[in-house]
Design an enzyme around this catalytic site. Structure first.
Site, PDB file in Angstrom:
ATOM      1  N   CYS A 132      29.868  -6.420  36.816  1.00 41.50           N
ATOM      2  CA  CYS A 132      29.081  -7.611  37.180  1.00 41.50           C
ATOM      3  C   CYS A 132      29.357  -8.743  36.203  1.00 41.50           C
ATOM      4  O   CYS A 132      29.197  -8.603  34.994  1.00 41.50           O
ATOM      5  CB  CYS A 132      27.599  -7.257  37.190  1.00 41.50           C
ATOM      6  N   CYS A 186      26.419  -9.611  33.992  1.00 47.85           N
ATOM      7  CA  CYS A 186      26.230  -8.632  32.909  1.00 47.85           C
ATOM      8  C   CYS A 186      27.225  -8.919  31.797  1.00 47.85           C
ATOM      9  O   CYS A 186      26.883  -8.922  30.615  1.00 47.85           O
ATOM     10  CB  CYS A 186      26.424  -7.208  33.431  1.00 47.85           C
TER      11      CYS A 186
END
Ligand code: SF4
Length: 472
Positions: free
Chosen positions: A392, A395
């Site tokens: 991600c 992230c």
């Protein structure tokens, strides 16, 4: 594999038409590199013979049709591909080509892209400052195609801007629309503003991602306006050219080539370029908009605010995945693709993906560990836990600050952990851990069983620390 000389060989003859005094400014946007600089006069390759007239020069009194090329343009484009353009080849090593282009200017990169793919490449135009791509394409003197995703929910200013761009460049933008049946089903069942109620992913999937996927399926390559400075955490490694890790081209997964000619250009230089070249710009920019998307989901930002704060502001920041540029993720590998919440293929994050948040200050929790944390009603110490997926981009974007925070909290009595919540763990995390999308940050107070979800999109150390201090 193209040599640096080959990369730079093609602009010269066409530039008789387009390399005017304005074009000289291009070099100041990127860093000119002698080894790649266009220079037939300096002993470089023989200047290209211009077989295809540039789109914008076909009929000065008519607009060129980029959507369904007019006979003249199509013929010219086909001539470019068939007789002169370098045919894209499966043998091309795009990592090597990316390295070879390292010091090339955006104009040279655009020229190389159009040369390689002819009529099978198109520029993705969002209606914002990526109009610079169109200007670069025009300056190459080659035919080019431009497409845009018309979600049906754009600002009136953006539609007017599209029209201004079409007239300015004498082109027709290839508008791509959502499937009428899908929009109808969504709107009839959930209303016109369902994204305010249950998140933007479903609407974006219908209005943006699927139309984009359909458009790209008919291409061999596309050009985007992604820049590294748009998000240092997630776009810092955008290559100038790459095999698209998620979307498919006409040849299937792994066949689509993605060009990012302005990856290394800073936003201020893009704007200098646009102003110098007297390119039309979206009037929303003068109203404080930086990122421009759909009208209900975009708002102006204040000076100093990140442009992402102007998008989907009613949502937990962790839900801000749009799915259009998943190629910026670590460990992008076309062979490891699954489907994310947007219905878009992404690295599945289950096998072989390099992990993130790797520091001794962060405890890696497995399923038993996080379940135990949920059960503890009188835990001895509070915990801060990030629910993440290594692939991600958001992230990855908070990795540095979260690790710094964890180091700061060593010895403070607060434990910091991470729980990888993609793949098989996702349903559990959605049900039990309030996972909306990645990353989700939870604070487990000392005396409360239920974790508290971090509500802000600011993931810097100070903001996270303020959250902790308010709850500890
Ligand atoms: Fe729908 Fe908003 Fe996404 Fe546009 S940005 S497709 S209106 S959710």
């Amino acid at each position: 594999m193209a040599s640096a000389a080959a990369i730079s060989s093609s602009i010269s003859s066409r530039s008789l038409l387009y390399r005017d005094s304005k074009a000289a400014l291009i070099a100041s946007i990127r860093h000119p590199e002698p080894s790649i600089a266009t220079s037939a006069a300096s002993g470089g390759p023989r200047p290209r013979r211009m077989l295809a007239r540039p789109c914008c020069a076909v009929e000065p009194t008519k607009r060129n049709d980029s959507v369904v090329p007019s006979a003249a343009v199509a013929e010219a484009a086909n001539a470019a591909v068939g007789e002169e353009a370098t045919a894209p080849s499966a043998a091309v090593d795009y990592e090597e080509l990316n390295k070879a282009l390292e010091n090339a200017s955006p104009l040279e990169i655009m020229d190389r892209a159009l040369d390689m793919f002819g009529n099978e490449i198109a520029i993705a135009f969002s209606g914002a400052e990526d109009v610079a791509l169109i200007e670069y394409a025009k300056l190459t003197g080659r035919p080019f195609r431009v497409f845009s995703l018309d979600t049906g929910r754009l600002n009136p200013e953006t539609y007017r801007f599209f029209d201004a761009v079409e007239k300015h460049y004498d082109i027709h933008i290839e508008y791509t629309f959502p499937d009428a049946g899908e929009v109808q089903a969504l709107v009839r069942s959930k209303g016109l503003f369902s994204f305010y109620e249950d998140g933007h992913q479903e609407c974006c999937r219908v209005r943006k991602v699927r139309p984009l996927r359909r458009m790209l399926k008919g291409l061999r390559a596309w050009v985007t306006g992604q820049r590294k400075d748009q998000s240092p955490g997630t776009r810092a490694n955008i290559p100038l050219v790459q095999v698209d890790p998620g979307f498919e081209g006409v040849g299937g997964l792994g066949s689509l080539i993605k060009w990012n000619p302005v990856a290394d250009v800073e936003g201020k230089d893009i704007w200098n370029f646009l102003l110098t070249m007297n390119v039309p710009v979206n009037s929303l920019h003068s109203q404080g908009y930086v990122s421009i998307g759909c009208e209900p989901c975009t708002r102006p930002v204040l000076p100093g605010q990140h442009e992402r704060e102007g998008r989907w502001w009613w949502e937990d920041a962790t839900a801000k995945e749009c799915g259009l540029h998943k190629g910026n993720l670590k460990q992008d590998e076309a062979g490891k693709l699954g489907t994310n919440g947007n219905g878009v293929a992404v690295a599945n994050g289950v096998d072989g993906t390099v992990d993130i948040f790797e520091t001794q200050a962060i405890v890696k929790l497995g399923r038993p560990g996080i379940e135990n944390l949920l059960k503890l009603e009188k835990r001895q110490e509070p915990w801060l836990v990030v629910l993440y997926a290594p692939w991600c981009r958001f992230c990855q974007g908070m990795e540095t600050s979260y690790m710094e925070l964890a180091e700061k909290l060593v010895g403070s009595g607060i434990k910091v952990g991470k729980f990888r919540a993609d793949g098989d763990q996702k349903p559990f995390a959605q049900k039990e851990l309030q996972l909306g999308s990645f990353p989700t940050i939870l604070f487990f107070p000392k005396n409360t069983s239920r974790p508290i979800k971090y509500p802000s999109e600011k993931r810097d150390v100070d903001s996270l620390m303020a959250f902790i201090n308010a709850l500890r």
